[in-house]
Structure formats: structure tokens, C-alpha cells
Design an enzyme around this catalytic site. Structure first.
Site: not given
Length: 371
Positions: A15, A75, A94, A96, A118, A270
């Protein structure tokens, strides 16, 4: 503002954080967008498309990090990127955090401003930047689960939907949120018998109204989970506590009660995973076996369908990225409670309670940075 889009370097992560259309929108607002060369190739977007959209290309990830005031990623940064991140640099991605302590400490040490997709949250408690990838991951969980139920892949040799005269597979979905709903729809559409479990009775009532006849609902508790997984061919873990570690709903002692060759897909990996025996895997090596049960725990599932995922993600993140670029992160967060809730680490301090509690770190209220 100067915005940087580095190429993702996590295992099999294809991505990219911004489409050419997204770059064009930011440029239209007067911002400069730098994209690392070939960053969009895995998602089907060429360097020429970014240039045509008004972006500038840089050959290396180091150059992108060095010049950008705001980094937009998909990510979380991995170890090779830690040293590239600067004090006061805004990272919008993101994270996490609660699932990986070394990342948390690295971002504290960097002094950067870490705004996590998130935990951006609307007043109705929905998570607008998590939803599109949860939709992708929920649907993919059935696709991958069906594949690993095949005998050559180590599974029981079960066709998810069965055939006339042969019963379909039993699918148990833990969690009735976005992931669980999408997983149940996909499994039901393939003809499986599905049971969705959740702790919220109102949510189960909603699901009972909208799901087809081959989907049942069941309140989630330890006793019911233990009973249901005994007959399950495929179990999907889709529970989420925003910004915090996922609860362990299937413990190691439960696995011997499951069928040999059953598959469990932990979409919550995740956030640490909702099965005690879960550990993050990659698209290169997606599965492993414990007590005869196949575990699929890929931490970036949507990365396997990057064209769909990149478009879906940019659709959701771009309006927030424009706010951050136009106003700067402080003013944007002052003006938007949704964005304020995305702030996890600021200038070396943890300002999100779930992350603080996960690792017993000091907590600093975010308001102290916005005054």
C-alpha cells in the site's frame, strides 16, 4: 506545509499512504508533496502519475523524512526508520502502540508528534480511519480462512459453503463490529453457517435483523466461546478496544478442544491479538500450527490487496490530512475533537491512556499540549 510520503518497507506491504488524486488535493491547497520514487508501484500508481498530480519525487526514504514536516504513512515505522524521525515532526499513520513496546519507546525518544489513524474517533464512538481497513480485513479473513481450510494448505479439507447433501463449514466470528460484520457477510454469502458472538446485546439485535438466515447471534462469554469453538471449522477474531491491547478470548488450554485442521484468523493481531497463542506473521510466512490448529495472524492483511486498500484508505484519511496541513497539528486538533483523540505521543510524552496503561508509562493529558 511540506508533506512526505515514504515507500512502505514492512514485509509485503504494497500500500501507499496517498494516491495521486490525494497528492493533487494537497497541492491544490498550497502544500508541497514529496513522494519517494516507486512508493505507489505496488498499489498500481506510477511515479509519472504523481508528477502529473503536482507532487515531487525523491529517490530515497532518508530524503523524504529529512525534508518533510508531516509524514503520511500506512503502517507504523519499523526499526530502520526510527533514526530518521525528527523532533516535532508530525507522523500521521497507523501506530497500534499498545501491541509493540519498542515502537512506543522509539517514538517517545524521537520527540515526534504521533497521530494514530486507529484512535481518531467520532462522537458516536466510530473510528473513521480504521473502518476502511477493518472492512478490507474482515472480508479478507474469510478469503484467507477458506484457503487455509484446504488440505494442501494444512487445513481440514472443508469447502466453506459445502455442496448439496453435504453440510457447510461452521464459522464462528468473535466480535460484532466492522471486522466481524464484514466477515460474517462474506462467510454467509459463500454458504457457510455463521455464528457471531459479541458482549453487546443491542448490537446482536441489530445484526440479527440485518443478517441472512444462515447467520446466528450469540452472547459472548467464556463459557459460550469454549462451547462454540469445539464445533468450529473457522474462527475469526475481530474484537477491538480502541488504542489498547485486545482481550484474549481463546486461551491456549482451549485449542486441544478444537478440531484438528481448524483455522483461526486473528484480525486483532495489530492490537496484540485476541488469541493467547497468536503471534504476528507476514504475507511471506502467514501461518503456523499450535495443537493442530492453523493460526493466520498477518499484521497487515489489507497489504495483500493494495489497490483496493490504498483507495479506501485515502478516501478516509485525506480530509484529515488536509486539515492538519492547512492549520498545523495544534490548531487542527483544537478545532477537531476527532483528531485530538488521535494524538498518542507528543514530544516524548504519552498522551493516550490506553498506551500508558499497556506499558505502565506516565500519562500526560493531551490538553497540556494544546493550550
Amino acid at each position: 506545509m511540506i508533506i512526505g510520503v515514504p515507500k512502505e518497507i514492512k514485509n509485503n506491504e504494497n500500500r501507499v499512504a496517498l494516491t495521486p488524486a490525494g497528492a493533487s488535493e494537497l497541492v491544490k491547497h498550497g502544500h508541497t508533496v514529496y513522494v519517494q520514487q516507486t512508493a505507489g508501484n505496488g498499489s498500481g500508481f506510477s511515479d509519472d502519475e504523481y508528477v502529473a498530480a503536482g507532487a515531487k519525487m525523491l529517490p530515497t526514504i532518508e530524503e523524504v523524512y529529512k525534508i518533510a514536516e508531516m509524514i503520511i504513512k500506512v503502517k507504523e515505522p519499523i526499526e530502520q526508520e526510527y533514526a530518521l524521525i525528527r523532533e516535532n515532526q508530525l507522523l500521521f499513520t497507523y501506530f497500534h502502540f499498545a501491541s509493540y513496546e519498542p515502537l512506543t519507546h522509539a517514538m517517545i525518544k524521537s520527540g515526534a508528534v504521533c497521530l494514530a489513524y486507529e484512535t481518531v474517533e467520532k462522537t458516536d464512538r466510530s473510528l473513521p480511519l480504521l473502518v476502511p481497513m477493518s472492512e478490507v480485513a474482515g472480508r479478507m479473513s474469510i478469503q484467507e480462512g477458506a484457503k487455509y481450510l484446504e488440505k494442501p494448505m494444512g487445513g481440514r479439507g472443508i469447502l466453506l459453503g459445502g455442496v448439496p447433501g453435504v453440510k457447510p463449514a461452521e464459522v464462528v466470528v468473535l466480535g460484532g463490529g466492522i471486522v466481524g460484520t464484514q466477515a460474517a457477510k462474506m462467510a454467509a454469502g459463500l454458504g457457510a453457517h455463521v455464528t457471531i458472538m459479541d458482549i453487546s446485546l443491542p448490537r446482536l439485535r441489530q445484526l440479527d435483523d440485518i443478517m441472512p438466515a444462515n447467520v446466528d447471534t450469540l452472547i459472548s462469554n467464556d463459557y459460550n466461546v469454549r462451547q462454540m469453538i469445539k464445533s468450529a471449522d473457522l474462527v475469526i477474531g475481530g474484537v477491538l478496544i480502541p488504542g489498547a491491547k485486545a482481550p484474549k478470548l481463546i486461551t491456549k488450554d482451549m485449542l486441544p478442544t478444537m478440531k484438528k485442521g481448524a483455522v483461526i484468523v486473528d484480525v486483532a493481531i495489530d492490537q496484540g491479538g485476541c488469541f493467547e497463542t497468536s503471534k504476528p506473521t507476514t504475507h511471506a510466512e502467514p501461518v503456523y500450527e499450535v495443537d493442530g490448529v492453523i493460526h493466520y495472524c498477518v499484521a497487515n492483511m489489507p497489504g495483500a490487496v493494495p489497490y483496493t486498500s490504498t483507495l479506501a484508505l485515502t478516501n478516509a484519511t485525506l480530509p484529515f490530512a488536509v486539515q492538519l496541513a492547512n492549520k498545523g497539528w495544534k490548531q487542527a486538533c483544537k478545532d477537531s475533537k476527532e483528531l485530538t483523540l488521535g494524538l498518542n505521543v507528543i514530544n516524548g510524552k504519552v498522551c493516550y491512556q490506553g498506551v500508558s496503561e499497556a506499558f505502565n508509562l506516565p500519562y500526560t493529558p493531551v490538553e497540556e499540549f494544546l493550550n
